[in-house]
Design a protein around this motif. Structure first.
Motif, short mmCIF file in Angstrom:
data_model
loop_
_atom_site.label_atom_id
_atom_site.label_comp_id
_atom_site.label_asym_id
_atom_site.label_seq_id
_atom_site.Cartn_x
_atom_site.Cartn_y
_atom_site.Cartn_z
N TYR A 29 -15.27 -10.86 -4.28
CA TYR A 29 -13.89 -10.59 -4.69
C TYR A 29 -13.36 -11.76 -5.51
O TYR A 29 -13.55 -12.91 -5.15
CB TYR A 29 -12.98 -10.40 -3.48
N SER A 30 -12.68 -11.44 -6.59
CA SER A 30 -12.00 -12.48 -7.36
C SER A 30 -10.73 -12.87 -6.61
O SER A 30 -10.26 -12.14 -5.72
CB SER A 30 -11.64 -11.96 -8.76
N ALA A 31 -10.15 -13.99 -6.99
CA ALA A 31 -8.89 -14.41 -6.36
C ALA A 31 -7.81 -13.35 -6.56
O ALA A 31 -7.02 -13.07 -5.65
CB ALA A 31 -8.44 -15.75 -6.93
N GLU A 32 -7.78 -12.73 -7.73
CA GLU A 32 -6.80 -11.69 -8.00
C GLU A 32 -7.02 -10.47 -7.11
O GLU A 32 -6.07 -9.88 -6.60
CB GLU A 32 -6.82 -11.29 -9.48
N GLU A 33 -8.28 -10.07 -6.91
CA GLU A 33 -8.56 -8.94 -6.04
C GLU A 33 -8.14 -9.24 -4.60
O GLU A 33 -7.59 -8.36 -3.91
CB GLU A 33 -10.05 -8.58 -6.08
N VAL A 34 -8.37 -10.45 -4.14
CA VAL A 34 -7.96 -10.84 -2.79
C VAL A 34 -6.45 -10.72 -2.67
O VAL A 34 -5.92 -10.16 -1.70
CB VAL A 34 -8.44 -12.26 -2.43
N ARG A 35 -5.72 -11.23 -3.65
CA ARG A 35 -4.26 -11.14 -3.64
C ARG A 35 -3.82 -9.68 -3.59
O ARG A 35 -2.94 -9.31 -2.82
CB ARG A 35 -3.66 -11.83 -4.86
N GLN A 36 -4.45 -8.84 -4.40
CA GLN A 36 -4.08 -7.43 -4.44
C GLN A 36 -4.38 -6.72 -3.12
O GLN A 36 -3.61 -5.86 -2.67
CB GLN A 36 -4.78 -6.73 -5.60
N LEU A 37 -5.49 -7.07 -2.49
CA LEU A 37 -5.82 -6.47 -1.19
C LEU A 37 -4.83 -6.88 -0.12
O LEU A 37 -4.42 -6.06 0.71
CB LEU A 37 -7.25 -6.84 -0.79
N TYR A 38 -4.41 -8.13 -0.13
CA TYR A 38 -3.39 -8.55 0.83
C TYR A 38 -2.06 -7.89 0.53
O TYR A 38 -1.30 -7.55 1.45
CB TYR A 38 -3.26 -10.08 0.86
N ASP A 39 -1.74 -7.69 -0.74
CA ASP A 39 -0.53 -6.95 -1.10
C ASP A 39 -0.58 -5.54 -0.53
O ASP A 39 0.41 -5.03 0.01
CB ASP A 39 -0.35 -6.87 -2.62
N LEU A 40 -1.73 -4.89 -0.66
CA LEU A 40 -1.91 -3.53 -0.12
C LEU A 40 -1.70 -3.53 1.38
O LEU A 40 -0.99 -2.67 1.92
CB LEU A 40 -3.30 -3.00 -0.47
N ARG A 41 -2.30 -4.48 2.06
CA ARG A 41 -2.16 -4.54 3.52
C ARG A 41 -0.69 -4.74 3.90
O ARG A 41 -0.20 -4.11 4.82
CB ARG A 41 -3.01 -5.66 4.09
N GLU A 42 -0.01 -5.62 3.17
CA GLU A 42 1.41 -5.86 3.46
C GLU A 42 2.24 -4.59 3.25
O GLU A 42 3.09 -4.25 4.07
CB GLU A 42 1.94 -6.98 2.59
N LEU A 43 1.97 -3.87 2.17
CA LEU A 43 2.71 -2.63 1.90
C LEU A 43 2.47 -1.59 2.99
O LEU A 43 3.42 -0.94 3.45
CB LEU A 43 2.32 -2.07 0.54
N LEU A 44 1.22 -1.42 3.37
CA LEU A 44 0.90 -0.44 4.42
C LEU A 44 1.56 -0.82 5.75
O LEU A 44 2.10 0.04 6.46
CB LEU A 44 -0.62 -0.33 4.61
N THR A 45 1.52 -2.10 6.07
CA THR A 45 2.11 -2.56 7.33
C THR A 45 3.62 -2.35 7.33
O THR A 45 4.19 -1.89 8.32
CB THR A 45 1.75 -4.03 7.57
N ARG A 46 4.26 -2.68 6.22
CA ARG A 46 5.72 -2.46 6.14
C ARG A 46 6.07 -0.98 6.28
O ARG A 46 6.99 -0.61 6.98
CB ARG A 46 6.26 -2.98 4.81
N GLN A 47 5.33 -0.13 5.57
CA GLN A 47 5.61 1.30 5.64
C GLN A 47 5.37 1.83 7.05
O GLN A 47 6.14 2.64 7.55
CB GLN A 47 4.76 2.07 4.63
N ALA A 48 4.31 1.35 7.69
CA ALA A 48 4.05 1.78 9.06
C ALA A 48 5.20 1.35 9.97
O ALA A 48 5.67 2.12 10.81
CB ALA A 48 2.73 1.20 9.55
N ALA A 49 5.69 0.12 9.79
CA ALA A 49 6.79 -0.38 10.62
C ALA A 49 8.03 0.49 10.45
O ALA A 49 8.73 0.78 11.42
CB ALA A 49 7.10 -1.83 10.26
#
Length: 181
Positions: free
Chosen positions: A73-93
């Motif tokens: 994973y590139s640094a940008e891909e890692v950032r994007q994956l963490y962004d995705l996780r954050e979005l999913l977690t917020r929506q779940a909350a």
């Protein structure tokens, strides 16, 4: 395909995944079926199937005539994956019915305590397992089976950073808001 065969393929896939997560296999490293079969005491057929499982989850890439490799994973891909996780977690909350039941609160608190105990023990496999369990339990609170399935199958591309600095695992404990409030 019988159940034992599927269990063997899953077991080999989980063992390879652990090697990747904890840095025994690095980004871009070639995954040779014969070596894995020998190291994991598995047939090449099971190893091939395990690599396909890992390819579907996104942590292994396979190219014709080049074989399988640990996904880099590139640094940008890692950032994007963490962004995705954050979005999913917020929506779940936002989808959790409040107030949460005492049983749900007790379950999520127990998962959080297990995670904190794993951090204190400095056991990377336990940290990984309890973090996964926490997220599956958290997504279960919103009663959306697709989010739970997403968390259970690892399609969230959780990225862990092996090493001795366990402080990086403590920060999420401090940031997780209590659902009991």
């Amino acid at each position: 395909m019988n159940k034992d065969s599927v269990n063997e393929e899953e077991a080999v896939a989980r063992a390879i995944e652990q090697d990747i997560i904890f840095g025994r296999l690095g980004p871009g490293e070639r995954l040779r079926e014969e070596t894995i079969a020998r190291d994991k005491a598995a047939s090449r057929h099971h190893v091939r199937s395990a690599l396909m499982i890992l390819e579907r989850s996104g942590i292994v890439t396979r190219e014709r005539n080049k074989g399988a490799h640990v996904r880099a994973y590139s640094a940008e891909e890692v950032r994007q994956l963490y962004d995705l996780r954050e979005l999913l977690t917020r929506q779940a909350a936002l989808k959790i019915s409040l107030p949460a039941s005492p049983r749900d609160i007790a379950n999520i608190q127990a998962l959080q305590e297990d995670y904190e105990a794993a951090i204190a023990s400095r056991s990377l496999p336990d940290i990984h397992a309890t973090n996964d369990a926490f997220h599956v339990g958290f997504f279960a609170l919103c009663r959306n089976p697709y989010l739970v399935g997403h968390a259970e199958t690892g399609h969230g591309h959780d990225l862990y950073h092996p090493g001795g600095d366990h402080e990086q695992f403590r920060a999420p404990c401090r940031r997780r808001p209590s659902i009991a409030r």
